[in-house]
Scaffold this active site. Structure first.
Site, short mmCIF file in Angstrom:
data_model
loop_
_atom_site.label_atom_id
_atom_site.label_comp_id
_atom_site.label_asym_id
_atom_site.label_seq_id
_atom_site.Cartn_x
_atom_site.Cartn_y
_atom_site.Cartn_z
N HIS A 191 -56.56 -57.59 124.75
CA HIS A 191 -56.49 -56.89 123.35
C HIS A 191 -54.99 -56.36 123.39
CE1 HIS A 191 -60.85 -57.29 122.59
NE2 HIS A 191 -60.52 -58.37 121.69
N ASP A 267 -63.79 -69.46 106.56
CA ASP A 267 -62.84 -70.21 107.45
C ASP A 267 -61.48 -69.71 107.59
OD1 ASP A 267 -61.43 -72.96 107.29
OD2 ASP A 267 -62.74 -72.72 108.91
N GLY A 268 -60.72 -69.70 108.66
CA GLY A 268 -59.43 -69.12 108.63
C GLY A 268 -58.48 -70.17 107.75
N ASP A 285 -56.91 -64.81 117.17
CA ASP A 285 -57.84 -64.21 117.98
C ASP A 285 -58.98 -65.30 118.15
OD1 ASP A 285 -59.16 -62.92 120.05
OD2 ASP A 285 -59.46 -61.00 118.64
N PRO A 295 -59.50 -77.12 115.01
CA PRO A 295 -58.66 -77.24 114.07
C PRO A 295 -57.65 -76.29 113.73
CG PRO A 295 -60.81 -78.01 113.30
CD PRO A 295 -60.88 -77.14 114.67
#
Length: 425
Positions: A191, A267-268, A285, A295
């Site tokens: 991190h 969903d990013g 991340d 994807p």
């Protein structure tokens, strides 16, 4: 009795579909593999499950062996298989036979990804070996592992298998789809290494986005910067955040409830395709490229990230192990270079990931290598309270530049750009 217990979770199986749904065909295959391995069948049971919502059912089967057992379950709706082989070694060492059996079955299913575990059980190992040994592959030929004394939680979310385990060395540890994600004892390696090199290099970060990061560790590190007015966290699997809130407080330290944080369960890729916001820093991340996050490791998605970056902004992500996954690191770096003018690789050893790990900062303008230790130290003192500086366990001013000093083999995997050739002060 002392023995060897082997398990394998197989994903993205490219075998004939009949092997996943035909109980007779699967039973015949497993019997022959068992006989070929030199083990003795004394009984069996096979059950095919009915079709559900238009999807064919899977098969569960058990072969009872004189040496112990083989158990198998297929998941045709997920192209997945779980395998379990145990042999006792009381009269003779059957370990080689067990290994041949599970390897032969696995090869027939042609998995795109596999998680394998090997556990010695019984008296011969003694108390020092008590607990559950879990291993993870670095590639097809290398693996590493940790022993866990307690299994705290295991559930199937809508997207992945989630486990919480505890070990004397790592503390509470999060595992997703058989891959180690974070642990209480060593989370600071990943991190701090992910967040601070870019955040320190940026002249004045005010808005940041984390895609993934449901454990809250990256979020907690970003909140150490008072200049950040808002941090958006977009996580696909809300159950990861729920579990982290309850069990991983020592990692996130209440970051989810900070008023500067905006959490979105989405969903990013969809979020970045639709957002009108502009971010100074975007952090991916994510789980590994071979997981459902695949994807998001493409040039098309990197283009979406670039469109969402403010002027001078940067994208940060992990690439994998430069040694064990060299082609993956090379391909991802090339994809980044097709989108951004600068790609700066850096690396550190992450204990939970079992290797020296590669990360990258991609930008059209931001060069994180253009700072010497004195400049980084000045920024640390300007940007962080003394309490937050004291909380750092990995990152410091001297380390900043060293992260970008790549071993030659890793450097050769990275695209060449002029910024990487510039002298650091």
């Amino acid at each position: 009795m002392q023995g060897l217990h082997l398990t394998a979770d197989l994903y993205q199986c490219a075998c004939s579909p009949e092997l996943l749904i035909d109980a007779q065909k699967l039973a015949d295959f497993c019997r022959q593999q068992t006989i070929d391995a030199g083990l003795t069948i004394v009984g069996e049971e096979w059950q095919a499950f009915p079709e559900f919502e238009g999807q064919p059912g899977g098969v569960t089967g058990v072969l009872l062996l004189a040496e112990s057992h083989l158990a198998i379950h297929t998941w045709p709706e997920r192209d997945g298989v779980t395998l379990d082989v145990y042999v006792c070694n009381f009269m003779q060492d059957n370990s080689g036979k067990a290994t041949r059996l599970i390897n032969g079955i696995e090869q027939a299913f042609k998995p795109g990804q596999a998680q394998r575990n090997r556990l010695w059980r019984g008296e011969a190992d003694g108390p020092a070996h008590a607990g559950e040994l879990l291993t993870e592959n670095l590639n097809q030929d290398a693996l590493y592992g940790f022993r866990f004394t307690e299994r705290l939680l295991e559930r199937q979310t809508a997207f992945q298998r989630l486990e919480l385990l505890r070990s004397e060395t790592l503390g509470t540890t999060l595992r997703l789809d058989g891959c180690m994600m974070t642990s209480e004892a060593e989370e600071f390696f990943y991190h701090e290494g992910l967040i601070h090199p870019a955040a320190m290099a940026h002249p004045n970060p005010r808005r940041a986005l984390i895609v993934g990061g449901g454990d809250g560790g990256a979020l907690e590190e970003l909140l150490k910067y008072p200049s950040l007015e808002r941090v958006s966290l977009v996580e696909l699997d809300g159950e990861v955040i729920e579990v982290a809130r309850e069990h991983l407080q020592s990692i996130h330290k209440g970051a989810f409830d900070n008023p500067r944080v905006q959490i979105q369960i989405e969903d990013g890729a969809k979020f970045l395709a639709n957002t009108q916001e502009r971010f100074d820093l975007i952090y991916l991340d994510l789980t590994d490229p071979e997981t459902p996050a695949g994807p998001l490791y493409t040039a098309a998605f990197f283009e979406s990230c670039k469109r969402a970056l403010a002027s001078g902004g940067a994208l940060v992500l992990h690439l994998g192990s430069p040694f064990h996954e060299s082609q993956q690191v090379k391909n991802l770096s090339a994809s980044l270079a097709s989108v951004f003018a600068q790609v700066h690789g850096y690396g550190l050893h992450i204990p939970l990931y079992g290797s020296y790990w590669g990360l990258a900062i991609a930008s059209d303008e931001l060069n994180p290598r253009a700072f010497c230790a004195e400049q980084i130290q000045e920024r640390l003192e300007q940007r962080m309270s003394s309490e937050n500086q004291d909380s750092l366990q990995f990152y410091n001013a001297d380390l900043h530049g060293a992260l970008f000093a790549l071993p030659t083999f890793y450097r050769r995997l990275m695209p060449v750009n002029e910024a990487n050739l510039e002298e650091v002060c």
